[in-house]
Design a protein around this motif. Structure first.
Motif, PDB file in Angstrom:
ATOM      1  N   GLY A  89       0.801  -1.207   0.000  1.00 12.70           N
ATOM      2  CA  GLY A  89       0.000   0.000   0.000  1.00 12.70           C
ATOM      3  C   GLY A  89       0.839   1.264   0.000  1.00 12.70           C
ATOM      4  N   ALA A  90       0.201   2.369  -0.360  1.00 14.03           N
ATOM      5  CA  ALA A  90       0.829   3.691  -0.333  1.00 14.03           C
ATOM      6  C   ALA A  90      -0.285   4.725  -0.236  1.00 14.03           C
ATOM      7  CB  ALA A  90       1.682   3.923  -1.578  1.00 14.03           C
ATOM      8  N   VAL A  91       0.054   5.924   0.217  1.00  8.73           N
ATOM      9  CA  VAL A  91      -0.927   7.004   0.319  1.00  8.73           C
ATOM     10  C   VAL A  91      -0.354   8.263  -0.312  1.00  8.73           C
ATOM     11  CG1 VAL A  91      -2.113   6.113   2.363  1.00  8.73           C
ATOM     12  CG2 VAL A  91      -0.097   7.587   2.637  1.00  8.73           C
ATOM     13  N   SER A  92      -1.265   9.114  -0.803  1.00 16.26           N
ATOM     14  CA  SER A  92      -0.861  10.353  -1.457  1.00 16.26           C
ATOM     15  C   SER A  92      -2.003  11.352  -1.357  1.00 16.26           C
ATOM     16  CB  SER A  92      -0.529  10.086  -2.929  1.00 16.26           C
ATOM     17  OG  SER A  92      -0.283  11.291  -3.636  1.00 16.26           O
ATOM     18  N   LYS A  93      -1.654  12.633  -1.470  1.00 16.87           N
ATOM     19  CA  LYS A  93      -2.680  13.667  -1.510  1.00 16.87           C
ATOM     20  C   LYS A  93      -2.802  14.298  -2.895  1.00 16.87           C
ATOM     21  CE  LYS A  93      -2.969  14.941   3.351  1.00 16.87           C
ATOM     22  NZ  LYS A  93      -3.024  16.057   4.343  1.00 16.87           N
ATOM     23  N   ASP A  94      -1.900  13.905  -3.817  1.00 18.45           N
ATOM     24  CA  ASP A  94      -1.928  14.508  -5.153  1.00 18.45           C
ATOM     25  C   ASP A  94      -1.719  13.499  -6.287  1.00 18.45           C
ATOM     26  OD1 ASP A  94       0.735  13.867  -4.849  1.00 18.45           O
ATOM     27  OD2 ASP A  94       1.465  15.947  -4.955  1.00 18.45           O
ATOM     28  N   LEU A  95      -1.630  12.215  -5.961  1.00 20.13           N
ATOM     29  CA  LEU A  95      -1.392  11.157  -6.935  1.00 20.13           C
ATOM     30  C   LEU A  95      -0.016  11.224  -7.591  1.00 20.13           C
ATOM     31  CD1 LEU A  95      -4.869  10.964  -8.755  1.00 20.13           C
ATOM     32  CD2 LEU A  95      -3.923   9.292  -7.168  1.00 20.13           C
ATOM     33  N   GLU A  96       0.843  12.083  -7.067  1.00 13.63           N
ATOM     34  CA  GLU A  96       2.193  12.215  -7.618  1.00 13.63           C
ATOM     35  C   GLU A  96       3.257  11.836  -6.589  1.00 13.63           C
ATOM     36  OE1 GLU A  96       2.368  12.828 -10.746  1.00 13.63           O
ATOM     37  OE2 GLU A  96       0.277  13.416 -11.012  1.00 13.63           O
ATOM     38  N   ASN A  97       3.089  12.289  -5.369  1.00  9.14           N
ATOM     39  CA  ASN A  97       4.042  12.021  -4.291  1.00  9.14           C
ATOM     40  C   ASN A  97       3.416  11.000  -3.345  1.00  9.14           C
ATOM     41  OD1 ASN A  97       6.077  14.260  -4.937  1.00  9.14           O
ATOM     42  ND2 ASN A  97       4.157  15.409  -4.747  1.00  9.14           N
ATOM     43  N   TRP A  98       4.100   9.856  -3.190  1.00  8.19           N
ATOM     44  CA  TRP A  98       3.523   8.740  -2.464  1.00  8.19           C
ATOM     45  C   TRP A  98       4.342   8.367  -1.234  1.00  8.19           C
ATOM     46  CZ3 TRP A  98      -1.153   6.713  -3.742  1.00  8.19           C
ATOM     47  CH2 TRP A  98      -1.683   7.067  -4.988  1.00  8.19           C
ATOM     48  N   GLN A  99       3.644   8.034  -0.165  1.00  9.37           N
ATOM     49  CA  GLN A  99       4.270   7.496   1.039  1.00  9.37           C
ATOM     50  C   GLN A  99       4.038   5.996   1.074  1.00  9.37           C
ATOM     51  OE1 GLN A  99       2.679   8.962   4.741  1.00  9.37           O
ATOM     52  NE2 GLN A  99       3.783   7.438   5.972  1.00  9.37           N
ATOM     53  N   ASP A 100       5.123   5.234   1.076  1.00  5.73           N
ATOM     54  CA  ASP A 100       5.028   3.780   1.053  1.00  5.73           C
ATOM     55  C   ASP A 100       4.577   3.256   2.412  1.00  5.73           C
ATOM     56  OD1 ASP A 100       5.280   1.108   0.401  1.00  5.73           O
ATOM     57  OD2 ASP A 100       7.454   1.067   0.694  1.00  5.73           O
ATOM     58  N   LEU A 101       3.569   2.397   2.422  1.00  6.19           N
ATOM     59  CA  LEU A 101       3.075   1.794   3.659  1.00  6.19           C
ATOM     60  C   LEU A 101       3.586   0.376   3.855  1.00  6.19           C
ATOM     61  CD1 LEU A 101      -0.670   2.955   3.609  1.00  6.19           C
ATOM     62  CD2 LEU A 101       1.287   4.055   4.731  1.00  6.19           C
ATOM     63  N   GLY A 102       4.325  -0.127   2.887  1.00  4.03           N
ATOM     64  CA  GLY A 102       4.835  -1.485   3.009  1.00  4.03           C
ATOM     65  C   GLY A 102       3.763  -2.531   2.766  1.00  4.03           C
ATOM     66  N   THR A 103       3.970  -3.717   3.329  1.00  3.25           N
ATOM     67  CA  THR A 103       3.044  -4.830   3.148  1.00  3.25           C
ATOM     68  C   THR A 103       1.829  -4.669   4.050  1.00  3.25           C
ATOM     69  OG1 THR A 103       4.871  -6.313   2.587  1.00  3.25           O
ATOM     70  CG2 THR A 103       2.785  -7.333   3.230  1.00  3.25           C
ATOM     71  N   LEU A 104       0.648  -4.732   3.460  1.00  5.23           N
ATOM     72  CA  LEU A 104      -0.595  -4.613   4.220  1.00  5.23           C
ATOM     73  C   LEU A 104      -1.209  -5.974   4.533  1.00  5.23           C
ATOM     74  CD1 LEU A 104      -2.344  -1.674   2.311  1.00  5.23           C
ATOM     75  CD2 LEU A 104      -0.848  -1.547   4.314  1.00  5.23           C
ATOM     76  N   LEU A 105      -1.032  -6.930   3.637  1.00  6.53           N
ATOM     77  CA  LEU A 105      -1.644  -8.246   3.830  1.00  6.53           C
ATOM     78  C   LEU A 105      -0.775  -9.298   3.160  1.00  6.53           C
ATOM     79  CD1 LEU A 105      -4.356  -9.061   5.235  1.00  6.53           C
ATOM     80  CD2 LEU A 105      -5.308  -9.321   2.949  1.00  6.53           C
ATOM     81  N   LYS A 106      -0.494 -10.364   3.896  1.00  7.56           N
ATOM     82  CA  LYS A 106       0.297 -11.473   3.378  1.00  7.56           C
ATOM     83  C   LYS A 106      -0.560 -12.735   3.287  1.00  7.56           C
ATOM     84  CE  LYS A 106       4.695  -9.986   5.479  1.00  7.56           C
ATOM     85  NZ  LYS A 106       5.791 -10.400   6.396  1.00  7.56           N
ATOM     86  N   PRO A 107      -0.101 -13.709   2.492  1.00  3.49           N
ATOM     87  CA  PRO A 107      -0.779 -15.003   2.520  1.00  3.49           C
ATOM     88  C   PRO A 107      -0.794 -15.564   3.934  1.00  3.49           C
ATOM     89  CG  PRO A 107       0.710 -14.885   0.646  1.00  3.49           C
ATOM     90  CD  PRO A 107       0.980 -13.665   1.489  1.00  3.49           C
ATOM     91  N   GLU A 108      -1.835 -16.314   4.228  1.00  2.00           N
ATOM     92  CA  GLU A 108      -1.998 -16.894   5.562  1.00  2.00           C
ATOM     93  C   GLU A 108      -1.717 -18.395   5.499  1.00  2.00           C
ATOM     94  OE1 GLU A 108      -2.090 -18.092   8.843  1.00  2.00           O
ATOM     95  OE2 GLU A 108      -2.637 -15.942   8.917  1.00  2.00           O
ATOM     96  N   PRO A 109      -0.574 -18.840   6.052  1.00  2.73           N
ATOM     97  CA  PRO A 109      -0.213 -20.265   5.937  1.00  2.73           C
ATOM     98  C   PRO A 109      -1.184 -21.201   6.637  1.00  2.73           C
ATOM     99  CG  PRO A 109       1.273 -19.100   7.444  1.00  2.73           C
ATOM    100  CD  PRO A 109       0.447 -18.056   6.767  1.00  2.73           C
ATOM    101  N   ASN A 110      -1.965 -20.697   7.591  1.00  3.46           N
ATOM    102  CA  ASN A 110      -2.917 -21.549   8.298  1.00  3.46           C
ATOM    103  C   ASN A 110      -4.217 -21.752   7.525  1.00  3.46           C
ATOM    104  OD1 ASN A 110      -1.235 -21.914  10.582  1.00  3.46           O
ATOM    105  ND2 ASN A 110      -1.844 -19.911  11.367  1.00  3.46           N
TER     106      ASN A 110
END
Length: 391
Positions: A89-110
């Motif tokens: 994921g990432a967030v932005s207020k202008d669709l040009e400059n983005w702040q990386d949020l990293g991994t939001l959801l991973k596969p669930e081995p269980n």
């Protein structure tokens, strides 16, 4: 998340060249030469972007003045390329400059059904809660070839919890409408798109699926409905699908990344399909020069539950090809539209979009305010792309 204009121009020229050969289509010697040429130029472009990760299938949710970007990230060079992926994921207020949020959801081995990969989905906000509808697949056979849809929720857009009740959503083996792909035995059930119908207030989920029909081209857009956003969802018949009578000439192996809008009393469905997964019998009957990997298909219906038909009639000057004009040269796959008017659902003003997707040759996202689509009189002009409108 925007390529240099020079690279975009090269990709627009390459888009007319085939990118590969599937088990569904036999390529001629000329087409094989075009593939080699396209691959060579693509290799040069990739060399200019060393050590970049493989990103694909973005979708955007705007909350207040913040654009929330969700996308898939895998491993460059993995075979097949779609077998390993996390949700970033990432967030932005202008669709040009983005702040990386990293991994939001991973596969669930269980959970065997989502132990291998996260697939595309959509996001929705209601009463201060963010709802993430995502699809997923397993790590080992048989779950490697199975897909299902689930829900996660968040209040901050960073920390997500899988919703415990009524999920995953998947048809059973005895379902009368949906089944496995006859060719690969893949159970396509992914790319959910949630649409709240302004007419009845119910939540409709449009899904990339396979219809229970003969032949190798079974792609359909499935449907599920609920009275509340979190479910439970009732699976309904597909809204666009081949029948036993039309299966031989049905165009699509799959109909990916479906998206629906309501405008002027009609429901408009958009979706994508890689050219190598199109029926050659259909391609031979249409103006195939306008059919590339980035071509965006456009269907319409008077009812939210369908049936959806091609936007343009066979006798139209467009030659019966129901595509978004200009999409064939953009170079991005799985394009979605983000309405410029935040209040379009209540105001009905659905005239201009930001178009975004991913550059399939470079495995990178195409997300910015530079690429627009304007909706004027659909029967005369339709949607067309304009560049140079962003920063």
């Amino acid at each position: 998340m925007q390529l240099h204009p020079f690279q975009r121009r090269i990709l627009s020229q390459l888009e007319a060249l085939p990118t590969g050969v599937s088990e569904l289509v036999k390529a001629s010697l000329v087409e094989r030469g075009q593939v080699r040429l396209g691959d060579a130029v693509t290799g040069i472009l990739r060399s200019l972007r060393p050590k970049q990760p493989m990103n694909w299938d973005p979708w955007i949710l705007k909350t207040g003045d913040v654009y929330r970007l969700f996308y898939l990230r895998g491993l460059e060079g993995q075979v097949p390329w779609w077998t390993v992926s996390n949700l970033h994921g990432a967030v932005s207020k202008d669709l040009e400059n983005w702040q990386d949020l990293g991994t939001l959801l991973k596969p669930e081995p269980n959970h065997a059904w989502e132990s291998g990969r996260i697939c595309a989905g959509c996001a929705y906000e209601e009463d201060g809660v963010l709802y993430l509808f995502y699809s997923a697949g397993g790590k080992e056979m048989p779950d490697l070839r199975n897909e299902a849809i689930a829900l996660a929720t968040s209040t901050d857009g960073i920390h997500w919890q899988r919703y415990p009740h009524g999920w995953p959503l998947i048809p059973d083996e005895q379902d009368e409408w949906y089944g496995r792909c006859n060719l690969t035995q893949h159970f396509h059930w992914r790319d959910p798109y949630l649409f709240k119908d302004p007419q009845d207030g119910r939540y409709y989920m449009f899904i990339c699926a396979s219809a229970k029909t003969p032949g190798n081209f079974q792609g359909c857009v499935g449907l599920a409905v609920s009275d509340s956003i979190a479910g439970s969802y009732e699976i309904l018949p597909p809204v666009a699908a081949p029948t036993v009578e039309t299966a031989e000439k049905w165009p699509y192996y799959h109909m990916e990344r479906p998206q629906v809008f309501y405008k002027d009393g009609r429901y408009h469905l958009f979706f994508s399909c890689f050219r190598i997964y199109l029926n050659p019998s259909w391609l031979n009957q249409v103006n195939s020069r306008k059919i590339t990997n980035s071509t965006l298909y456009w269907y319409v219906s008077d009812q939210v539950t369908g049936p959806y038909r091609p936007m343009f009639a066979d006798e139209s000057p467009r030659g019966g090809v129901a595509i978004v004009p200009g999409s064939d040269r953009v170079g991005m796959y799985g394009m979605n539209f983000l309405p410029v008017d935040d209040g379009y659902a209540s105001s009905g003003h659905l005239d201009e979009f930001i178009a975004y997707g991913w550059y399939h040759r470079l495995h990178t996202l195409g997300v910015s305010s530079a690429l627009r689509a304007s909706w004027t009189e659909p029967e005369e002009i339709g949607l067309f792309f304009r560049k140079g409108m962003g920063k």
